[in-house]
Design a protein around this motif. Structure first.
Motif, PDB file in Angstrom:
ATOM      1  N   ILE A  65       0.773  -1.358   0.188  1.00 55.70           N
ATOM      2  CA  ILE A  65       0.005  -0.164  -0.018  1.00 55.70           C
ATOM      3  C   ILE A  65       0.941   1.112  -0.043  1.00 55.70           C
ATOM      4  O   ILE A  65       0.656   2.134  -0.779  1.00 55.70           O
ATOM      5  CB  ILE A  65      -0.873   0.099   1.220  1.00 55.70           C
ATOM      6  N   LYS A  66       1.900   1.154   0.993  1.00 54.69           N
ATOM      7  CA  LYS A  66       3.016   2.445   0.961  1.00 54.69           C
ATOM      8  C   LYS A  66       3.650   2.589  -0.225  1.00 54.69           C
ATOM      9  O   LYS A  66       3.739   3.920  -1.057  1.00 54.69           O
ATOM     10  CB  LYS A  66       3.793   2.249   2.223  1.00 54.69           C
ATOM     11  N   PHE A  67       4.113   1.333  -0.757  1.00 61.45           N
ATOM     12  CA  PHE A  67       4.810   1.538  -2.089  1.00 61.45           C
ATOM     13  C   PHE A  67       3.968   1.986  -3.360  1.00 61.45           C
ATOM     14  O   PHE A  67       4.310   2.894  -4.328  1.00 61.45           O
ATOM     15  CB  PHE A  67       5.369  -0.021  -2.485  1.00 61.45           C
ATOM     16  N   TRP A  68       2.754   1.478  -3.426  1.00 62.89           N
ATOM     17  CA  TRP A  68       1.772   1.843  -4.503  1.00 62.89           C
ATOM     18  C   TRP A  68       1.369   3.318  -4.518  1.00 62.89           C
ATOM     19  O   TRP A  68       1.697   3.792  -5.542  1.00 62.89           O
ATOM     20  CB  TRP A  68       0.639   0.995  -4.599  1.00 62.89           C
ATOM     21  N   PHE A  69       1.168   3.908  -3.431  1.00 63.51           N
ATOM     22  CA  PHE A  69       0.866   5.408  -3.412  1.00 63.51           C
ATOM     23  C   PHE A  69       2.156   6.046  -3.688  1.00 63.51           C
ATOM     24  O   PHE A  69       1.786   7.329  -4.232  1.00 63.51           O
ATOM     25  CB  PHE A  69      -0.026   5.638  -2.039  1.00 63.51           C
ATOM     26  N   SER A  70       3.215   5.782  -3.004  1.00 64.79           N
ATOM     27  CA  SER A  70       4.386   6.604  -3.244  1.00 64.79           C
ATOM     28  C   SER A  70       4.577   6.596  -4.512  1.00 64.79           C
ATOM     29  O   SER A  70       5.109   7.785  -5.039  1.00 64.79           O
ATOM     30  CB  SER A  70       5.643   6.284  -2.158  1.00 64.79           C
TER      31      SER A  70
END
Length: 211
Positions: A65-70
């Motif tokens: 989730i963090k990787f996708w949004f960043s």
């Protein structure tokens, strides 16, 4: 007279049957309340069957989730506005503001939504509690992480220039995948330090209270 007795018997049997059914329903409802009264499970999720997302381990889910949004912010903001914002510092400010807003509005809400129990995903967020000030805190925090990511790009290119004997060559450009990896790495580093600090403080308080 016998007809009245039969009628009374029928009415009594219907009433008794209704009372038995009512008691059974009450026991079922009360049993359900006892089962979940002491639990922090979200009432809206206790009847939900586990889907594919629920079966994914929490660390993998959180990191993705963090990787996708960043990575998405890098794609839409850095690549999308790169031709309009030439100054590096201006771009870092814009990226920091957008990342802070995305974290506060989208990422943290996603963690709260996927949490099986209340607060179970707090360990993946720097500011898990939604307050008025956390919106601005996430923006400042986002700018700090973006600055560290930009510094890492600068250091990598400087190192590669030194090894290759070149000067000013950009070997590692900014793109969503590496940007997302670096952003998540620094983010989890700070969150890990925060969680460790809170654990040390909590353990110290428990020792003091036990004495």
């Amino acid at each position: 007279m016998s007809e009245n007795k039969n009628t009374n018997k029928n009415q009594a049997s219907v009433t008794n049957g209704y009372d038995l059914k009512t008691d059974a329903v009450d026991r079922l409802v009360n049993a359900d309340k006892k089962t979940y009264s002491g639990s922090k499970i979200d009432p809206g999720k206790k009847y939900r069957s586990k889907g594919f997302i629920d079966k994914i381990p929490d660390p993998i889910k959180a990191l993705f989730i963090k990787f996708w949004f960043s990575g998405a912010v890098c794609f839409f903001i850095y690549w999308g506005l790169g031709m309009y914002i030439w100054d590096t510092l201006d771009m870092m400010v814009v990226l920091g503001i957008v990342m802070g807003m995305v974290t506060d509005v989208l990422v943290n809400n996603a963690f709260h939504f996927f949490a099986v129990t209340k607060g179970s995903n707090d360990k993946w967020m720097m500011f898990p509690k939604r307050k008025f000030w956390t919106f601005f805190a996430n923006i400042i925090y986002g700018f700090i992480i973006v600055y560290l990511v930009a510094s890492t790009y600068t250091a990598l290119n400087a190192l590669l220039n030194t090894v290759s004997g070149t000067d000013g060559t950009v070997y590692v450009g900014v793109e969503p995948i590496l940007f997302g990896i670096l952003y998540v790495a620094f983010d989890m580093l700070f969150i890990g330090i925060k969680n460790l600090t809170l654990k040390i403080i909590s353990d110290a308080k428990k020792k003091v209270d036990s004495k």
